[in-house]
Design an enzyme around this catalytic site. Structure first.
Site, short mmCIF file in Angstrom:
data_model
loop_
_atom_site.label_atom_id
_atom_site.label_comp_id
_atom_site.label_asym_id
_atom_site.label_seq_id
_atom_site.Cartn_x
_atom_site.Cartn_y
_atom_site.Cartn_z
N SER A 35 32.38 16.18 52.55
CA SER A 35 31.92 15.02 51.84
C SER A 35 31.02 14.16 52.65
O SER A 35 31.20 12.81 52.50
CB SER A 35 32.82 14.22 50.84
OG SER A 35 33.45 15.13 50.22
N GLY A 75 33.56 18.73 49.43
CA GLY A 75 33.08 18.63 48.05
C GLY A 75 33.82 17.69 47.13
O GLY A 75 33.40 17.90 45.58
N HIS A 106 35.41 28.89 57.50
CA HIS A 106 35.13 27.95 56.81
C HIS A 106 36.42 27.98 55.44
O HIS A 106 36.96 29.22 55.20
CB HIS A 106 33.91 28.21 56.07
CG HIS A 106 33.67 27.02 55.16
ND1 HIS A 106 34.13 26.99 53.76
CD2 HIS A 106 32.90 25.70 55.25
CE1 HIS A 106 33.77 25.56 53.23
NE2 HIS A 106 33.07 24.99 54.06
N TRP A 131 24.52 25.66 53.82
CA TRP A 131 23.99 25.69 52.32
C TRP A 131 24.86 26.51 51.27
O TRP A 131 24.60 26.57 50.29
CB TRP A 131 22.69 26.10 52.38
CG TRP A 131 21.53 25.12 53.07
CD1 TRP A 131 21.87 23.69 53.11
CD2 TRP A 131 20.22 25.37 53.63
NE1 TRP A 131 20.61 23.25 53.62
CE2 TRP A 131 19.69 24.04 53.96
CE3 TRP A 131 19.35 26.54 53.53
CZ2 TRP A 131 18.52 24.01 54.53
CZ3 TRP A 131 18.07 26.26 54.22
CH2 TRP A 131 17.58 25.02 54.49
N GLY A 165 27.58 19.90 53.66
CA GLY A 165 27.51 21.03 52.57
C GLY A 165 26.60 20.40 51.65
O GLY A 165 25.25 20.37 52.06
N GLU A 181 37.46 20.05 59.18
CA GLU A 181 37.05 19.79 57.61
C GLU A 181 38.40 19.80 56.92
O GLU A 181 38.69 20.81 56.63
CB GLU A 181 36.36 20.94 57.13
CG GLU A 181 34.70 20.86 58.17
CD GLU A 181 33.84 21.75 56.81
OE1 GLU A 181 32.99 21.09 56.60
OE2 GLU A 181 34.23 23.00 56.61
P1 PGA Z 1 30.43 19.06 51.57
O1 PGA Z 1 30.84 20.55 52.10
O2 PGA Z 1 29.87 18.30 52.52
O3 PGA Z 1 29.80 19.47 50.34
O4 PGA Z 1 32.07 18.49 51.37
C1 PGA Z 1 31.15 20.57 53.60
C2 PGA Z 1 31.72 21.95 53.76
O5 PGA Z 1 32.13 22.67 52.92
O6 PGA Z 1 31.21 22.57 54.96
#
Ligand code: PGA
Length: 248
Positions: free
Chosen positions: A211, A173, A95, A9, A232, A167
């Protein structure tokens, strides 16, 4: 190994919003948590509230970060031990936002993993290449470097489980995701690299993040080595989070 869905979150939910998410959807969360490993990661300050709301529930609680130190004069930091005290059983570390905005290095991240393992909290270790590295075809090289101190740590710790979230920074995002066949190659490589670099056998859980929405999740669920997702934006709304989990 249960398929895992982690809700990151970030700083998007206030305490009352995070709490309402859990209270309003308690029954539905309980139902999906029987079949899947569901981990909600609210802000630090929401953790005790969420832990209370989900007491005796199968839904798990994770933090978004922790200190690399055990205790001491580290103003503003939160130790793994105190996270364990409030019922945290998972913790995201490394992250890309922490790597970028707080300058966290691979060594700092490994030190955090050590703290977490010591406190019986499962680290969810994020790795991933930037757009530049991706364009330069340096993905594997980047992942190898990011994993190095983690693998050295695991070699000396004898842990039963390792959770890595791949990731790509350029997918976070942005609404852009890797091509499935490319992703499959990366996950095959990750699994092979980790299991051949560690001299004892352990359970390796590999998550994808960046995403993730219902459509990308259903596409990526076909990739064998993916055991779950780190989500996210789409995890802050229960309906979209639940659809990612339950729809094929
Ligand atoms: P997102 O973020 O799903 O909004 O792309 C993923 C994350 O940063 O862990």
């Amino acid at each position: 190994m249960k398929y895992t869905f982690v809700a990151n979150w970030k700083m998007n939910m206030l305490i009352d919003q995070a709490l309402a998410f859990c209270i309003d959807n308690k029954q539905a969360l309980e139902t999906i948590s029987h079949e899947y490993n569901i981990i909600l990661c609210p802000s630090f300050i929401s953790l005790p509230h969420i832990a209370n709301a989900l007491k005796n529930s199968k839904t798990k609680i994770g933090a978004q970060d922790c200190s690399a130190h055990t205790h001491g004069a580290y103003t503003g930091e939160i130790s793994a031990q105190s996270l364990a005290q409030v019922g945290v059983t998972y913790c995201i570390i490394g992250h890309s936002e922490r790597r970028t905005y707080w300058g966290e290095t691979d060594e700092i991240i490994a030190a955090k993993a050590k703290q977490l393992y010591t406190s019986q909290i499962m680290p969810i270790i994020c790795i991933g290449e930037t757009l530049q590295k991706y364009k330069n075809k340096q993905t594997i090289e980047t992942l190898k470097k990011q994993l190095m101190p983690i693998i050295s740590l695991i070699q000396t710790q004898a842990v039963s489980e390792l959770t890595i979230a791949y990731e790509p920074v350029w997918a976070i995002g942005t609404g852009v995701t890797p091509a499935p066949d490319n992703l499959e190659k990366i996950f095959d490589w990750l699994y092979h690299h980790i299991t051949t670099s560690i001299s004892y056998s352990l359970s390796v859980q590999l998550l994808y993040g960046g995403s993730v929405v219902r459509t990308t999740a259903s596409e990526f669920k076909k990739i064998k080595k993916i055991n779950g997702f780190l989500i996210g934006g789409a995890s802050t709304n229960f309906k979209s989070f639940a659809s990612i989990i339950t729809e094929p």
